[in-house]
Motif scaffolding. Structure first.
Motif, short mmCIF file in Angstrom:
data_model
loop_
_atom_site.label_atom_id
_atom_site.label_comp_id
_atom_site.label_asym_id
_atom_site.label_seq_id
_atom_site.Cartn_x
_atom_site.Cartn_y
_atom_site.Cartn_z
N THR A 164 0.95 -1.17 -0.02
CA THR A 164 -0.09 -0.01 -0.01
C THR A 164 0.91 1.21 0.16
N VAL A 165 1.13 1.59 -1.31
CA VAL A 165 2.22 2.58 -1.38
C VAL A 165 1.87 3.92 -0.95
N ASP A 166 0.69 4.53 -1.09
CA ASP A 166 0.57 5.64 -0.65
C ASP A 166 -0.51 6.08 0.17
N LEU A 167 -0.58 7.20 0.88
CA LEU A 167 -1.61 7.80 1.44
C LEU A 167 -2.10 6.96 2.61
N SER A 168 -1.47 5.85 2.99
CA SER A 168 -1.71 4.89 3.92
C SER A 168 -1.87 5.67 5.31
N GLN A 226 -2.11 8.70 6.03
CA GLN A 226 -3.43 9.40 6.05
C GLN A 226 -4.69 8.61 6.25
N TRP A 269 6.78 12.31 -1.74
CA TRP A 269 5.92 12.21 -0.53
C TRP A 269 5.35 10.78 -0.62
N LYS A 270 4.82 10.43 -1.86
CA LYS A 270 4.45 9.06 -2.10
C LYS A 270 5.04 7.93 -1.51
N GLN A 309 5.29 7.85 2.31
CA GLN A 309 4.27 7.18 2.65
C GLN A 309 4.04 5.71 2.33
N SER A 310 4.66 5.10 1.24
CA SER A 310 4.81 3.86 0.79
C SER A 310 5.61 3.12 2.12
N LEU A 363 6.13 4.12 5.06
CA LEU A 363 5.71 4.11 6.35
C LEU A 363 4.37 3.23 6.32
N SER A 364 3.75 3.05 5.19
CA SER A 364 2.73 2.13 4.96
C SER A 364 3.18 0.63 5.47
N GLU A 365 4.38 0.34 4.98
CA GLU A 365 4.73 -0.95 4.98
C GLU A 365 5.13 -1.30 6.44
N GLN A 391 -8.45 -0.06 1.44
CA GLN A 391 -8.14 0.35 0.09
C GLN A 391 -9.43 1.25 -0.34
N HIS A 436 -8.06 4.56 0.64
CA HIS A 436 -7.01 5.08 -0.10
C HIS A 436 -7.45 5.56 -1.53
N ASP A 455 -9.02 9.00 -0.97
CA ASP A 455 -7.92 10.01 -0.77
C ASP A 455 -7.41 10.26 -1.92
N LEU A 456 -7.04 9.37 -2.88
CA LEU A 456 -6.38 9.52 -4.13
C LEU A 456 -7.20 10.47 -5.14
N ILE A 457 -8.48 10.18 -5.26
CA ILE A 457 -9.41 10.85 -5.81
C ILE A 457 -9.28 12.46 -5.38
N THR A 466 -1.63 5.18 -7.78
CA THR A 466 -1.97 3.68 -7.46
C THR A 466 -3.39 3.59 -7.59
#
Lengths: 220, 648
Positions: free
Chosen positions: A202-206, A208, B7-8, B11-12, B14-16, B32, B35, B38-40, B55
């Motif tokens: 989950t590469v991005d915005l996780s 947040q 930034w992405k 985040q990646s 950190l997410s892992e 999901q 996500h 938020d992406l939108i 993504t």
């Protein structure tokens, strides 16, 4: 949703505006909606109940009552273990149409389907057009369960669903229903755990997402 | 953009680091979805970031994967992820974004996601009120977008894939089709398919064909009237056919020899070109029949629809086929075109007759080619000054008659059959007929007198007449009272019923005059032309003779005792009378040649061994041998008829 022993599939049928969707909403969400929002197609709800110490998931398909959607409704009879046949006690014509509904249900469902006749809107006693005894007699003569409910006050709503579930469970114990045949509308509960996704990054915005997550996520 | 990437990445990582060891399917589904949301929002706020660079697509894929994993674990049941999707009205949100395509690119992703979901799920989700209104809405948007100049090929193809997925679900539950009919006139999946059926993009066109075929053959009563009265499907089918036909050579003179050879081979033995396989796409442009293969594939598609749809839809397609394709393309060429154009057009018609399986489309070809304008012209061409044109036209009639359509038999022969009690005097018994046929070629000129040949002819006749009886069963069943012995008793009624019987246009299935043994006179321009050509047996080419005799045999194989009875009678206009004359001519001509008997036998032996006969009188000897074989063929037919082998 935690795991369960059995899944029972229900269908709710009856004339338009007798309160089918309200019964479902009251049972699944404990809410009542005053505005009549016509059901087009089918609606779906689910809830757990406990019977004989077993967790049972009721999966309920709420159908459109209008004649024009009858063919869609028919395709949901097959594979249902229970049916709530609903009429409005304040509108006699909805009671008069029960014969047609029953005929349709019996023609398209499995022969063991448990049907409960539900006289809804019982809170409107002063507008009653169908005496309780008449409903009882109709049900008795046709081998149906019977109950009067009020989706508005929640009176007997719980019972309408659980009485049916009890009856299905009883038939299951007696061997009338074969839980392995999914056309009966019953399934043995899975030891279900979808588990973590394999290697998904989950590469991005996780972050947040975690910080701002709420049960009712959504973007708008 | 650079800042976004940094930034992405952060985040990646950190997410892992924060990812829990194991999550439930529902937890991940919610995550999901969060996500995606938020992406939108991010892409809306940062216009420089295209969704393709995020993504978002992967997250959408993951949503579908989770739903499918859940479905698999629950053996097809609706589980918590799907319930969550319904409760949150997730499809509504995605479709509303897809409709507006804000942020840019979300439309394509939404279409792909819904296509995957509908194409994978076993659940009957299409009728759900949290699904179908949004699918309807997206289909309507697609229909609007087809004509939008900004719509890319990739998007169009994605729209058709989505449409195909919807149709796949409707095929599982045809009852749900009603939900996709707008105002009783517009069946959305069909409208979109019809718009794109002629797409230049191969994959889009293929998908549109698949979808149109499915829509046209769905068992939904409401669709019949929509297809006939409101959809553009019948005309769209013809538009594509017309466009592909325009790519074909239109005249012998403008075709190269290889194409003519191919066309000729196809008309004798047509290979299968299936609309599903689209082999034409694999051919090199230099392949002479690439365009022909593409056209035949499309014809196969129209045929598939007309063969599998309802009776009324098939009728509508037949009308469109005749009015929008056959008439405008072929009429002028057949009636007043140059020899080359008429020849080519006739060859194409022959190919259609060979190719088509739908009774309605076959009737379309038959009714058009035997119409008031075209029919007489084609019949006249059987005896044209140009042997080539005669050959092409005779071949067309031979192939047409081999399809056993009521209309063609009736137009060519049936309508010219008249009850006539006076013919009774000239009727022959089967024995008399076979005896006379056996004497056609005098014994000393016979080249193959052995029994084996006669047995083979008999077996061939039995099979051919059985096939014809089956082919005509729907419209020409023999009468219970068709016995010749009953004719005298029926005389009184004949006068009264004469008109009805002779018009032979009774659609009620009543027995027609040609299915009885009532004494008849048979005439009409087609038979007259055939007999006229046959009378010149010794003066025309072997190829013409072969076709003329094949057509006559084919007509005699039809389950029409009355026709056989007349042609095998001693009436002045009968076939047998003509053959008697030819027999006399044969004897006279043979007597003028030296060693005719010996040369004939030598000639036959050369023909049988595949060597090219060298005699100057080759055409005469060919005609004699043909007459001998024709007489055996006719004897076999008479014998089968007399013994009622077919009925037994």
């Amino acid at each position: 949703m935690s795991s369960y022993s059995y899944l029972f599939k229900y269908i709710i049928i009856g004339d338009s505006a007798v309160g089918k969707s309200c019964l479902l909403l009251q049972f699944t969400d404990h809410r009542f909606q005053t505005v009549h929002d016509l059901t087009i197609g089918v609606e779906f709800g689910a809830r757990m109940v406990t019977i004989d110490g077993h967790q049972i998931k009721l999966q309920i398909w709420d159908t459109a009552g209008q004649e024009s959607f009858r063919s869609i409704t028919r395709s949901y009879y097959r594979g249902a273990a229970g049916a709530l046949l609903v009429y409005d006690i304040t509108r006699r014509e909805t009671f008069q149409h029960l014969g047609t509904w029953l005929e349709d249900a019996r023609a398209h469902s499995n022969p063991n389907m448990v049907i409960i006749l539900v006289g809804n809107k019982a809170d409107l006693e002063d507008k009653r057009q169908v005496p309780r005894e008449e409903g009882e007699r109709f049900a008795r003569e046709r081998g149906l369960l019977f109950i009067e409910t009020s989706a508005k006050t929640a009176m007997n709503v719980e019972d309408a669903f659980t009485t049916t579930a009890n009856k299905i469970y009883e038939k299951l114990q007696q061997g009338v229903f074969d839980a392995r045949n999914e056309l009966n509308g019953i399934k043995i509960g899975p030891q279900y755990n979808a588990g973590a996704p394999p290697g998904q990054k989950t590469v991005d915005l996780s972050k947040q997402s975690k910080q701002g997550s709420s049960e009712e996520g959504g973007c708008c | 953009m650079a800042m976004y990437r940094v930034w992405k990445a952060a985040q990646s990582a950190l997410s892992e680091a924060l990812a829990p060891a194991q999550r439930s399917g529902l937890e991940e589904f919610k995550e999901q979805w969060k996500h995606i949301s938020d992406l939108i929002v991010y892409c809306e706020q940062h216009e420089e970031t295209h969704v393709a660079e995020t993504t978002l697509g992967k997250c959408m894929d993951r949503l579908v994967e989770l739903l499918m994993a859940e479905e698999e674990a629950l053996e097809g049941e609706t589980g918590p992820c799907m319930e969550y999707m319904y409760s949150q009205d997730i499809l509504k949100i995605l479709v509303s974004i897809g409709e507006t395509d804000v942020p840019a690119g979300t439309r394509l992703l939404t279409l792909k996601m819904l296509t995957r979901l509908l194409g994978s799920t076993r659940q009957r989700m299409l009728a759900h009120r949290c699904v179908f209104p949004h699918v309807v809405s997206l289909l309507q948007a697609c229909i609007r977008l087809v004509d939008d100049p900004d719509t890319t090929g990739e998007l169009t193809c994605a729209m058709m894939r989505f449409n195909c997925a919807v149709c796949g679900k409707l095929n599982d539950d045809p009852n749900f089709s009603d939900l996709f009919i707008i105002q009783g006139v517009n069946f959305l999946p069909l409208t979109l398919a019809t718009q794109l059926i002629g797409s230049a993009h191969a994959e889009t066109s293929r998908l549109a064909h698949e979808t149109a075929a499915l829509c046209a053959t769905l068992d939904v009563p409401a669709l019949e009237s929509i297809i006939i009265n409101h959809s553009k499907l019948p005309s769209a089918l013809m538009d594509v056919l017309l466009a592909l036909y325009a790519e074909l050579p239109q005249s012998i003179s403008e075709s190269d020899a290889r194409f003519i050879d191919t066309l000729s081979a196809f008309t004798s033995r047509p290979p299968l070109f299936s609309w599903r396989q689209r082999r034409s796409l694999e051919y090199d442009a230099a392949v002479p029949f690439k365009a022909l293969a593409a056209f035949l594939e499309e014809l196969n598609f129209v045929d598939h629809i007309a063969s599998n749809c309802t009776e009324r839809v098939a009728q509508a397609i037949q009308v469109s086929f005749a009015d929008r394709f056959l008439q405008p393309v072929f009429e002028a060429k057949l009636v007043q075109g140059s020899e080359g154009a008429a020849d080519m057009a006739t060859s194409y018609l022959t190919l259609f007759v060979q190719y088509l399986k739908s009774p309605h489309l076959l009737d379309g070809v038959s009714e058009f080619s035997l119409s008031e304008k075209v029919g007489p012209a084609l019949i006249a061409r059987c005896d044209d000054m140009s042997d080539q044109l005669s050959l092409t036209t005779l071949l067309f009639f031979l192939k047409l008659l081999s399809r056993y359509r009521r209309h063609s038999f009736h137009f060519l022969v049936g309508q010219h059959m008249r009850r006539d009690a006076a013919v009774t005097a000239s009727l022959l018994t089967p024995r008399q007929t076979t005896d006379r046929l056996a004497e056609l070629v005098p014994a000393h000129l016979c080249t193959d007198p052995n029994e084996e040949g006669t047995r083979l002819h008999f077996e061939t006749a039995v099979n051919a007449m059985r096939l014809a009886a089956e082919g005509c069963a729907e419209w020409m069943s023999p009468s219970d009272s068709d016995d010749a012995d009953d004719d005298d008793d029926d005389d009184g009624d004949e006068t009264q019923n004469e008109n009805d019987d002779n018009t032979a246009q009774d659609d009620t299935g009543a027995v027609l005059v040609y299915a009885t043994r009532a004494p008849c006179v048979c005439g009409g321009p087609f038979l007259q032309t055939l007999l006229s050509r046959l009378s010149r047996l010794f003066d025309q080419t072997h190829d013409i003779n072969l076709l003329v005799t094949a057509i006559i045999t084919s007509l005699l194989e039809y389950p029409s005792p009355a026709l056989r009875q007349f042609l095998f009678s001693s009436h002045p206009d009968s076939l047998l009378t003509l053959l008697d004359k030819l027999s006399g001519e044969l004897v006279a001509r043979a007597s003028r040649r030296d060693n005719a008997e010996e040369k004939l036998r030598l000639f036959r032996s050369e023909m049988s061994s595949g060597r090219q006969p060298s005699d100057d009188y080759a055409s005469f000897y060919e005609a004699v041998i043909l007459l001998e074989e024709f007489a055996k063929e006719l004897s076999a037919v008479a014998l089968v008829d007399a013994n009622n082998v077919i009925l037994s």
